[in-house]
Each structure stands twice: as structure tokens, then as C-alpha cells.
Design an enzyme around this catalytic site. Sequence first.
Site, mmCIF file in Angstrom:
data_model
loop_
_atom_site.group_PDB
_atom_site.id
_atom_site.type_symbol
_atom_site.label_atom_id
_atom_site.label_comp_id
_atom_site.label_asym_id
_atom_site.label_seq_id
_atom_site.Cartn_x
_atom_site.Cartn_y
_atom_site.Cartn_z
ATOM 1 C CG HIS A 1 11.681 0.644 2.203
ATOM 2 N ND1 HIS A 1 10.666 0.184 2.996
ATOM 3 C CD2 HIS A 1 12.273 1.645 2.916
ATOM 4 C CE1 HIS A 1 10.638 0.872 4.132
ATOM 5 N NE2 HIS A 1 11.597 1.764 4.093
ATOM 6 C CG HIS B 1 6.787 3.807 4.181
ATOM 7 N ND1 HIS B 1 7.921 4.272 3.563
ATOM 8 C CD2 HIS B 1 6.593 2.563 3.718
ATOM 9 C CE1 HIS B 1 8.392 3.327 2.764
ATOM 10 N NE2 HIS B 1 7.612 2.284 2.827
ATOM 11 C CB CYS C 1 -0.108 5.256 0.507
ATOM 12 S SG CYS C 1 -1.306 4.264 -0.388
ATOM 13 C CD GLU D 1 2.006 0.486 6.563
ATOM 14 O OE1 GLU D 1 2.602 0.183 5.510
ATOM 15 O OE2 GLU D 1 0.928 -0.034 6.908
ATOM 16 C CB THR E 1 -0.491 -1.319 3.739
ATOM 17 O OG1 THR E 1 0.897 -0.960 3.802
ATOM 18 C CG2 THR E 1 -1.344 -0.200 4.292
HETATM 19 S S1 SF4 Z 1 2.040 -0.812 -1.002
HETATM 20 FE FE1 SF4 Z 1 -0.126 -0.337 -0.681
HETATM 21 S S2 SF4 Z 1 -0.153 1.025 1.080
HETATM 22 FE FE2 SF4 Z 1 1.964 0.979 0.347
HETATM 23 S S3 SF4 Z 1 2.094 2.714 -1.041
HETATM 24 FE FE3 SF4 Z 1 1.535 0.941 -2.289
HETATM 25 S S4 SF4 Z 1 -0.736 1.000 -2.374
HETATM 26 FE FE4 SF4 Z 1 -0.086 2.323 -0.707
#
Ligand code: SF4
Length: 284
Positions: A39, A74, A96, A126, A160
Site C-alpha cells: 500500500h 498480504h 509474508c 489480509e 498482523t
Molecule cells: S507488516 Fe509484518 S506481516 Fe506485513 S509484510 Fe511486514 S513483516 Fe510481514
Amino acid sequence: MKVVRAEVMGMCFGVRDALKIINNIPDPRSVTIHGQLVHNETVLVQLDASGFAMTDETSRQEVPETPVVLITAHGVSDRERSRLADAGKRIVDTTCPLVTRVHQAALNLQKQGYFVVLIGRRGHVEVQGIIEDLERFDVVSTEDEVKRYPADRLGIVCQTTAPARTVERIREAIARDNPDAEIRFVDTVCLPTKEHQRSLERLLDQVEAMVVVGGRNSNNTRELAKLCQERGIPSIHVQGPNDLDPEWLSRFENIGLTAGTSTLDSTIDEVHHAMLQMTVNVEA
Ligand code: SF4
């Protein structure tokens, strides 16, 4: 004016790894990115210029035309992954691992007979990916949305990027409204999100105002801005140096700088540099 940078800010390993994979794709024109890779407007413009097709996040129900489909950091549901594979698409997966962990935690809880309560923002991609594989669940983003659930075992997981303080408040509300239920909590907020939030908390004790850098629809960036607001510290959320307001900046002596997990290092440096330049110009 002094600019104090947060000790921890900017791009997390999950976004860096996704960008590394995408930068090594030899033929971008054969690939559709299934949603927004991150984003972050700057990154999206760069990807578009490289030739990648992109599915809008609101129309992911359509099957992309290209032979290869890239799943973003996501993540998507197993159901969605199978739908794309059944349509003959080759999948490049940049989910991730910390998002995958939430999927696994929610599915394990469901398998063990828990009704799953996901603390997160309804409609976020997500969250969408996680709930699409569940049968009995609820999504809550504030304590006011908590209900008495029709289950005697409740399993709680989190998006997350959910802020720790919100998670705590909602956990308490769930326990209060479901006094007879057995409640199991799995903390799935990712470490980079926690570290960004903690680092900002420390910085807020030292500054009069904050500049928060990140995409307009980046959940974790918005949460950083919200934390400033809750602590009564004036803040602006900018996507880049062009969004800065010299008049606003000139009101403060000590300004903090932080950035969301999908913000490029170069964008943070540009904003920092522009803040210093603006002060020089205003003072002159
Ligand atoms: S914010 Fe956290 S969950 Fe999202 S991509 Fe980054 S490390 Fe991974």
C-alpha cells in the site's frame, strides 16, 4: 527546527522480500499482481511503469488474463489459491511468512473446535484472505463491535498490523462479554509492527509534533498516525515530500519522523531532507 527520526521505522523484511522477488522477474508483462503489492503509491507507479498488470483489490474475483499471477505480501486464502491454480495460472507467492502464520493459527483454532475472532479491519485484503478459509468467525476492529458469541470456546487471532493497545482492549471486551467461554489468544501481530509502534511511543515523549510517512491506505501507517492522535501530539500523514506543509512545520521546534512498513528508505530520506529545507526557507 530539529527533526528526530524514530529508531525503528520504514520498510519491513516482508515487503523487502516481496520487492526482491518482483525485481527478479524477467518478463513483467506476463505477470498480474493480484492486488496492491504494497500500500504505497510510489512503488505502485514504479511497478506499473515496469509493465506489470495489477488487479484492483476490489475486483480480485476476476481471473487475470496473464499466465502468471503474483500473490502479494498480504496473502490470499487457500480457496483463492486453488481457484487461480484451477484456472491454469502459475503462481508466484510473495505472502509474508508472518501473514501465513495468522492463517495457520486461525485454521488450527477452527480445527480444534474454537469459534475464531479475528481482531482486524473488515474489508482489508489480509483479513479477507484469512476469513475466506473459515466457517465460523467474526471480525472486530473495536471493543464496541464485540458480541456474546454462540460458542463455549473462543480463539482470538490478530491482523498482523493491529496495534497492541487495541488488541488488549478487544481481548478484555471479549472476556467481559463471554464470561463462560474458554478463551484462547494467539498473538499474531507481527514483530516489525510492534517495534514501529514501540519506537513511536518512545519518540512521542521527546517531540512536539510528528510527520508520519506512508501510503494513504496503508493500515500500519494509519495506526501510527492514530497513536499520535491518541497521545494528543499534532501529526500529519504524508505520502512524500510534496504533502508537507511548511507553515505547519514552522510552528514546532522539535518534530519526530516515522514511517510505515511499506515506505521506501528513499521516500523517508526525501521527506526528512524537505523538512530541513523548508525550515531554512521559512526562517530566511
Ligand atoms: S507488516 Fe509484518 S506481516 Fe506485513 S509484510 Fe511486514 S513483516 Fe510481514
